[in-house]
Design a protein around this motif. Structure first.
Motif, PDB file in Angstrom:
ATOM      1  N   MET B   1      14.184  15.526  -2.737  1.00 29.36           N
ATOM      2  CA  MET B   1      12.781  15.118  -3.712  1.00 29.36           C
ATOM      3  C   MET B   1      13.690  15.478  -4.576  1.00 29.36           C
ATOM      4  SD  MET B   1      10.018  16.118  -3.163  1.00 29.36           S
ATOM      5  CE  MET B   1       9.173  17.523  -2.518  1.00 29.36           C
ATOM      6  N   ASN B   2      13.430  14.356  -5.772  1.00 30.49           N
ATOM      7  CA  ASN B   2      14.006  13.567  -7.212  1.00 30.49           C
ATOM      8  C   ASN B   2      14.599  12.610  -7.200  1.00 30.49           C
ATOM      9  OD1 ASN B   2      12.219  16.693  -8.655  1.00 30.49           O
ATOM     10  ND2 ASN B   2      11.450  14.572  -8.171  1.00 30.49           N
ATOM     11  N   ASN B   3      14.979  12.810  -5.652  1.00 31.59           N
ATOM     12  CA  ASN B   3      16.785  11.422  -5.956  1.00 31.59           C
ATOM     13  C   ASN B   3      15.921   9.844  -6.530  1.00 31.59           C
ATOM     14  OD1 ASN B   3      17.003  13.407  -4.339  1.00 31.59           O
ATOM     15  ND2 ASN B   3      15.787  13.078  -2.106  1.00 31.59           N
ATOM     16  N   VAL B   4      17.003   9.054  -5.730  1.00 31.35           N
ATOM     17  CA  VAL B   4      16.534   7.536  -5.785  1.00 31.35           C
ATOM     18  C   VAL B   4      16.533   6.964  -4.548  1.00 31.35           C
ATOM     19  CG1 VAL B   4      17.971   5.569  -6.448  1.00 31.35           C
ATOM     20  CG2 VAL B   4      18.847   7.997  -8.072  1.00 31.35           C
ATOM     21  N   LEU B   5      15.545   6.089  -4.648  1.00 33.88           N
ATOM     22  CA  LEU B   5      14.959   5.558  -3.452  1.00 33.88           C
ATOM     23  C   LEU B   5      14.337   4.036  -3.315  1.00 33.88           C
ATOM     24  CD1 LEU B   5      12.409   6.765  -1.406  1.00 33.88           C
ATOM     25  CD2 LEU B   5      11.671   4.486  -2.371  1.00 33.88           C
ATOM     26  N   VAL B   6      15.200   3.796  -2.205  1.00 37.01           N
ATOM     27  CA  VAL B   6      15.629   1.958  -2.744  1.00 37.01           C
ATOM     28  C   VAL B   6      14.825   1.760  -1.119  1.00 37.01           C
ATOM     29  CG1 VAL B   6      16.986   0.578  -2.024  1.00 37.01           C
ATOM     30  CG2 VAL B   6      18.373   2.291  -3.537  1.00 37.01           C
ATOM     31  N   TYR B   7      13.513   1.252  -1.410  1.00 34.44           N
ATOM     32  CA  TYR B   7      12.904   0.146  -0.524  1.00 34.44           C
ATOM     33  C   TYR B   7      13.472  -0.901   0.520  1.00 34.44           C
ATOM     34  CZ  TYR B   7       9.941  -3.453   0.986  1.00 34.44           C
ATOM     35  OH  TYR B   7       9.194  -4.359   2.409  1.00 34.44           O
ATOM     36  N   CYS B   8      13.813  -0.307   1.428  1.00 31.42           N
ATOM     37  CA  CYS B   8      15.480  -2.070   2.060  1.00 31.42           C
ATOM     38  C   CYS B   8      14.631  -2.692   3.112  1.00 31.42           C
ATOM     39  CB  CYS B   8      15.750  -1.412   2.803  1.00 31.42           C
ATOM     40  SG  CYS B   8      17.067  -0.335   2.109  1.00 31.42           S
ATOM     41  N   GLU B   9      14.520  -4.046   2.553  1.00 29.33           N
ATOM     42  CA  GLU B   9      13.716  -5.328   3.202  1.00 29.33           C
ATOM     43  C   GLU B   9      14.540  -5.730   4.635  1.00 29.33           C
ATOM     44  OE1 GLU B   9      12.843  -9.287   1.099  1.00 29.33           O
ATOM     45  OE2 GLU B   9      12.719  -7.427  -0.218  1.00 29.33           O
ATOM     46  N   MET B  10      13.849  -6.305   5.727  1.00 27.32           N
ATOM     47  CA  MET B  10      14.744  -6.463   6.707  1.00 27.32           C
ATOM     48  C   MET B  10      15.053  -7.948   6.466  1.00 27.32           C
ATOM     49  SD  MET B  10      15.689  -3.665   8.553  1.00 27.32           S
ATOM     50  CE  MET B  10      15.833  -4.253  10.245  1.00 27.32           C
ATOM     51  N   GLU B  11      15.291  -8.620   7.110  1.00 24.78           N
ATOM     52  CA  GLU B  11      16.068  -9.953   6.706  1.00 24.78           C
ATOM     53  C   GLU B  11      16.491 -10.613   8.614  1.00 24.78           C
ATOM     54  OE1 GLU B  11      17.244 -11.989   3.460  1.00 24.78           O
ATOM     55  OE2 GLU B  11      18.920 -13.585   4.760  1.00 24.78           O
ATOM     56  N   VAL B  18      20.596  -7.915  -0.686  1.00 24.82           N
ATOM     57  CA  VAL B  18      20.221  -7.155  -1.430  1.00 24.82           C
ATOM     58  C   VAL B  18      19.597  -5.556  -1.458  1.00 24.82           C
ATOM     59  CG1 VAL B  18      17.313  -8.182  -1.267  1.00 24.82           C
ATOM     60  CG2 VAL B  18      18.020  -7.945  -3.241  1.00 24.82           C
ATOM     61  N   SER B  19      18.875  -5.587  -0.318  1.00 26.00           N
ATOM     62  CA  SER B  19      19.138  -4.322  -0.364  1.00 26.00           C
ATOM     63  C   SER B  19      19.966  -3.259  -0.011  1.00 26.00           C
ATOM     64  CB  SER B  19      17.870  -3.439   1.152  1.00 26.00           C
ATOM     65  OG  SER B  19      17.346  -4.876   0.695  1.00 26.00           O
ATOM     66  N   LEU B  20      20.795  -3.935   0.766  1.00 23.60           N
ATOM     67  CA  LEU B  20      22.122  -2.686   0.600  1.00 23.60           C
ATOM     68  C   LEU B  20      22.840  -2.710  -1.604  1.00 23.60           C
ATOM     69  CD1 LEU B  20      23.832  -5.243   3.731  1.00 23.60           C
ATOM     70  CD2 LEU B  20      22.866  -2.966   3.751  1.00 23.60           C
ATOM     71  N   GLU B  21      22.895  -4.028  -1.641  1.00 21.79           N
ATOM     72  CA  GLU B  21      23.549  -3.882  -2.786  1.00 21.79           C
ATOM     73  C   GLU B  21      22.185  -3.032  -3.393  1.00 21.79           C
ATOM     74  OE1 GLU B  21      24.228  -8.608  -3.199  1.00 21.79           O
ATOM     75  OE2 GLU B  21      22.608  -8.051  -4.254  1.00 21.79           O
ATOM     76  N   LEU B  22      21.376  -2.703  -3.325  1.00 27.95           N
ATOM     77  CA  LEU B  22      20.713  -1.596  -4.262  1.00 27.95           C
ATOM     78  C   LEU B  22      21.153  -0.330  -4.016  1.00 27.95           C
ATOM     79  CD1 LEU B  22      17.266  -3.498  -4.162  1.00 27.95           C
ATOM     80  CD2 LEU B  22      19.025  -2.492  -6.356  1.00 27.95           C
ATOM     81  N   LEU B  23      21.183  -0.107  -2.242  1.00 30.86           N
ATOM     82  CA  LEU B  23      21.873   1.306  -2.379  1.00 30.86           C
ATOM     83  C   LEU B  23      23.008   1.933  -2.917  1.00 30.86           C
ATOM     84  CD1 LEU B  23      20.826   0.336   1.856  1.00 30.86           C
ATOM     85  CD2 LEU B  23      20.374   2.196   0.398  1.00 30.86           C
ATOM     86  N   THR B  24      23.498   0.699  -2.501  1.00 27.02           N
ATOM     87  CA  THR B  24      25.415   0.765  -3.500  1.00 27.02           C
ATOM     88  C   THR B  24      25.173   1.039  -4.783  1.00 27.02           C
ATOM     89  OG1 THR B  24      25.963  -1.452  -2.520  1.00 27.02           O
ATOM     90  CG2 THR B  24      27.049  -0.224  -4.386  1.00 27.02           C
ATOM     91  N   LYS B  25      24.151   0.146  -5.270  1.00 24.89           N
ATOM     92  CA  LYS B  25      23.603   0.981  -7.258  1.00 24.89           C
ATOM     93  C   LYS B  25      23.241   2.026  -6.784  1.00 24.89           C
ATOM     94  CE  LYS B  25      23.616   0.772 -11.545  1.00 24.89           C
ATOM     95  NZ  LYS B  25      24.806   0.431 -11.909  1.00 24.89           N
ATOM     96  N   GLY B  26      21.997   2.262  -5.938  1.00 22.54           N
ATOM     97  CA  GLY B  26      21.440   3.444  -6.016  1.00 22.54           C
ATOM     98  C   GLY B  26      22.426   5.114  -5.757  1.00 22.54           C
ATOM     99  N   ARG B  27      23.477   4.925  -5.311  1.00 18.57           N
ATOM    100  CA  ARG B  27      24.912   5.643  -4.973  1.00 18.57           C
ATOM    101  C   ARG B  27      24.578   6.398  -6.292  1.00 18.57           C
ATOM    102  NH1 ARG B  27      24.513   9.857  -1.407  1.00 18.57           N
ATOM    103  NH2 ARG B  27      25.131  10.687  -3.145  1.00 18.57           N
ATOM    104  N   ASN B  34      23.704  13.639 -10.097  1.00 18.69           N
ATOM    105  CA  ASN B  34      22.984  14.496  -9.625  1.00 18.69           C
ATOM    106  C   ASN B  34      22.309  14.751  -8.335  1.00 18.69           C
ATOM    107  OD1 ASN B  34      25.548  16.962  -8.394  1.00 18.69           O
ATOM    108  ND2 ASN B  34      25.179  16.951 -10.530  1.00 18.69           N
ATOM    109  N   CYS B  35      21.806  13.510  -7.459  1.00 26.12           N
ATOM    110  CA  CYS B  35      20.986  13.592  -6.971  1.00 26.12           C
ATOM    111  C   CYS B  35      21.438  12.719  -5.075  1.00 26.12           C
ATOM    112  CB  CYS B  35      19.697  13.844  -7.275  1.00 26.12           C
ATOM    113  SG  CYS B  35      19.188  11.720  -7.542  1.00 26.12           S
ATOM    114  N   GLY B  36      20.018  13.048  -4.763  1.00 31.37           N
ATOM    115  CA  GLY B  36      20.350  11.827  -3.452  1.00 31.37           C
ATOM    116  C   GLY B  36      19.974  10.568  -3.223  1.00 31.37           C
ATOM    117  N   LEU B  37      20.270   9.791  -2.422  1.00 30.17           N
ATOM    118  CA  LEU B  37      19.505   8.783  -2.261  1.00 30.17           C
ATOM    119  C   LEU B  37      18.993   9.008  -1.404  1.00 30.17           C
ATOM    120  CD1 LEU B  37      20.204   5.803  -3.042  1.00 30.17           C
ATOM    121  CD2 LEU B  37      21.389   5.252  -1.680  1.00 30.17           C
ATOM    122  N   GLU B  38      17.834   8.020  -1.098  1.00 26.50           N
ATOM    123  CA  GLU B  38      17.033   8.155   0.216  1.00 26.50           C
ATOM    124  C   GLU B  38      16.583   6.778   0.322  1.00 26.50           C
ATOM    125  OE1 GLU B  38      13.654  10.822   0.214  1.00 26.50           O
ATOM    126  OE2 GLU B  38      14.305  11.349  -1.342  1.00 26.50           O
ATOM    127  N   ALA B  39      16.156   6.446   1.329  1.00 21.10           N
ATOM    128  CA  ALA B  39      15.842   4.452   2.168  1.00 21.10           C
ATOM    129  C   ALA B  39      14.966   4.496   2.442  1.00 21.10           C
ATOM    130  CB  ALA B  39      16.866   3.830   2.742  1.00 21.10           C
TER     131      ALA B  39
END
Ligand code: FAD
Ligand code: FAD
Lengths: 291, 339
Positions: B1-11, B18-27, B34-39
């Motif tokens: 809840m109230n985390n950072v969420l990344v929409y991951c695209e498949m290629e 680009v999605s892995l880059e966003l996960l890194t930034k999201g982390r 002080n919250c979690g990261l969701e994909a």
């Protein structure tokens, strides 16, 4: 013969493609008045797609909608010169400061006023805000499908449209039911030029506010030829909920704007002589930049 | 809840760069908040996808696996994303600024009635005080993006609405696996239950997508050519130099538009963003939209016959001369000195 009600969305934009030095103010903001106001380039591609449909299905109508200040009436005139049937200028102080969510709300309410419609055609992206968000958001607000990055509208039928889309590394063809919102990519054919006859017919066309400053002759001309009048719609004429307009309807706020300045580096100048190149290459190898 | 969420695209069967880059930034944003990261991964045949996503720091991955979800199509992906955003209530949602991401994100933002900032080049956490009301906002997402054709940089915030949504182009953020054996939780989404016929009314007839042939973003040396290279044939010079140096060839938009090189190699605002160890700009004037894609390079060398070309002002070394003369010399002296 099938006829369609086609709506085109077009925006007047400052020509950001040729920004000279005088276009930036000392405080780093853009001096919009130094940039010519033009018809957003991809909206011309969109307009051409609409006019081709009208050529193919005579009796269809093309209506252009633009939201902007009074001078955006120019976009409607340009479209009339190329063959649209009519246009409305969405203008109201309450619209000022709209982000893409508020802009798409205004456009969707204006489209609803024009119901029934079959297809809405927008450009992919405007060259000032550069977001490409308005098309999909209008589609969502109308609760209809969207087909983005169209390169060609292959066929239009009573209840469906077949479209070729341009993707990053390829193309795809989809069929969508109508009504639908299409956004057109710059790889679609360019817009036809102004038509000389239409230019003669519409050159005196004016919006209601533009008419206010004109002579009695002009007003008489407009009484004789009602098609010259460009309608202006404000918040109340599209039954808009004021909370959803302008700044109050825009979740995004611009906190800060800076001009992009050169972070000039201390650069070493070299000539193309053998000695210079030789010593540069040696230096790069020594620093392990290359090799 | 109230985390950072990344929409991951498949290629091509894997999570897109680009999605892995966003996960890194999201982390890193999640750590700061002080919250979690969701994909969120939506597609078909996604077995094992969680491992890749976890190694970039996700704590939870939501997987919607259904053959009707591949290839990407707006309405079914939007339905699933909307449902997840409503359920998870993330504070931040990130999408790649790709064909798919730029189609999906605005639709999702519109249905959630929240703000979306396009093509961000930086994302930071910061506070804000509203000038009019004096109201203070803590820990907002500063979304920094170019606009007006790249001539200005705007910092955009969404003070009142959540989630704060942004799209980011490929190559703009760095991708980095997290250290250690990071593991998270997999949550399956029942796509069959969510999707109705109405979500599947747009039919795909035909699709031709080329697999990615070159990926210049991963190269540590880039030899880039502009309109000044003059022709497609003459680009061979650059390929030769790139080959001896072990680098990749890129180009400016003018070079791409003139057909000298493929679009996949375009660097800049409407191409890819690169940050190599060495960027050699040959016959490139260095307009703002080009610089936006390469000015983070560790070292820049320009080869230009015009001493006043703007590129020289951001170059570490500017070689004033004809590239047809300079490039062969660089190859010659590299071969000589590297022995
Ligand atoms: C520096 C700056 C940055 C901005 N960043 C953002 C941001 O990140 N997020 C955000 O939500 N807003 C942003 N905005 C606001 C945004 O530019 C405006 O909301 C604008 O009205 C529409 O967005 P756009 O120019 O990006 O249009 P796009 O979404 O790129 O336009 C796509 C198409 O929609 C149609 N269309 C767009 N506007 C109109 C119109 N006024 N009349 C008729 N048709 C139209 C046209 O067919 C156009 O081709 C920004 C504005 C500025 C000045
Ligand atoms: C919205 C927008 C987005 C854009 N996006 C991008 C983008 O993503 N990437 C991009 O690159 N551009 C982009 N552009 C275009 C950009 O503004 C420039 O037009 C483009 O970068 C110019 O390319 P160039 O430097 O190769 O060509 P030019 O500006 O024509 O420069 C050619 C250079 O070559 C030099 N030269 C000529 N002959 C020789 C020789 N024999 N030896 C050495 N030097 C020589 C000349 O002195 C000159 O400096 C964008 C523009 C807009 C408006």
């Amino acid at each position: 013969m099938t006829k369609f009600n086609i709506i085109v969305l077009a925006k007047q934009v400052p020509d950001t493609r040729n920004v000279g030095k005088d276009a930036m103010k000392a405080d780093g903001t853009v001096n919009r008045s130094a940039l010519p106001a033009i018809f957003n380039p991809e909206d011309l591609n969109a307009l051409e797609q609409a006019l081709r449909l009208k050529d193919k299905y005579p009796g269809s109508s093309v209506t252009l909608l633009t939201m902007g200040p009074g001078r955006a009436a120019e976009v409607i005139r340009e479209a009339l010169y190329r063959g649209v049937d009519k246009g409305s200028l969405l203008t109201d102080r309450k619209f000022a400061g709209s982000d893409t969510l508020a802009t798409s709300y205004v456009l969707s309410m204006a489209i609803k006023k024009l119901e029934p419609y079959d297809i809405v055609i927008a450009g992919r992206q405007a060259i000032d805000g550069d977001t490409a968000q308005v098309g999909p958001q209008v589609a969502e607000k109308l609760n209809v499908p969207q087909v983005t990055y169209a390169e060609e509208i292959i066929s239009l039928e009573q209840e469906s449209v077949k479209i070729k889309r341009r993707l990053e590394r390829g193309v795809e063809t989809v069929v969508s039911p109508l009504p639908a919102v299409i956004t057109v990519h710059s790889s679609a054919p360019p817009c036809r030029p102004r038509n000389a006859k239409l230019l003669m017919k519409y050159k005196h066309s004016r919006s209601v506010s533009e008419l206010q400053d004109l002579s009695e002759d002009y007003l008489q001309l407009h009484r004789d030829r009602p098609y010259l009048k460009i309608e202006e719609w404000g918040a109340s004429s599209i039954s808009a909920d004021e909370e959803k307009l302008g700044l109050s309807g825009s979740p995004t706020k611009v906190k800060k704007i800076e001009s992009v300045v050169f972070k000039a580096k201390e650069s070493k100048q070299l000539s193309s002589s053998d000695e210079d190149i030789d010593s540069l290459v040696k230096e790069l190898i020594d620093k392990h930049t290359i090799g | 809840m109230n985390n950072v969420l990344v929409y991951c695209e498949m290629e091509d069967g894997a999570v897109a760069d680009v999605s892995l880059e966003l996960l890194t930034k999201g982390r890193s944003l999640a750590n700061e908040l002080n919250c979690g990261l969701e994909a969120l991964v939506i597609g078909s045949e996604l077995n094992g996808v969680e491992n890749e996503v976890f190694s970039y720091g996700a704590d939870i991955v939501h997987v919607a696996d259904d053959k009707r979800l591949d290839p990407y199509s707006t309405l079914p992906h939007a339905k699933i994303a909307e449902d997840l955003f409503r359920g998870q209530k993330p504070v931040i949602g990130l999408f790649g600024a790709t064909s798919a991401g730029r189609d999906l994100a605005p639709r999702v933002a519109s249905v959630l009635k929240c703000g979306l900032t396009a093509d961000c080049t930086a994302l930071e956490i910061g506070d804000h005080v509203d000038n009019k009301t004096g109201k203070e906002y803590k820990n907002l997402l500063y979304q920094i993006r170019p606009a007006f054709g790249g001539n200005i940089l705007a910092t955009i915030i969404n003070p009142e609405t959540r989630p704060q949504l942004a799209t980011v182009r490929e190559g703009v953020m760095k991708k980095e696996k997290v250290t250690g054996n990071h593991k998270g939780e997999v949550k399956k989404i029942d796509a069959g239950k969510l999707l109705s016929d109405h979500d599947l009314i747009v039919k795909l007839i035909e699709r031709h997508v080329e697999p990615r042939k070159v990926n210049i973003t991963n190269s540590s040396i880039i030899v880039s050519g502009g309109y000044g290279v003059g022709s497609k044939e003459n680009f061979k010079l650059l390929f030769d130099l790139a080959e001896v140096l072990g680098g990749e060839v890129a180009g400016s938009r003018a070079a791409v538009d003139s057909g000298f090189v493929e679009h996949e190699r375009q660097v800049g605002q409407t191409g890819v963003t690169v940050r190599p160890k060495l960027y050699i700009a040959c016959g490139i004037s260095g307009q703002i939209q080009h610089r936006a894609g390469m000015d983070q390079s560790a070292m820049i060398i320009s080869i230009n016959d015009d001493p006043n070309a703007p590129i020289n002002r951001i170059a570490d070394y500017s070689i004033i001369g004809d590239l047809n003369d300079v490039i062969p010399k660089m190859i010659k002296y590299y071969k000589k000195n590297s022995k």
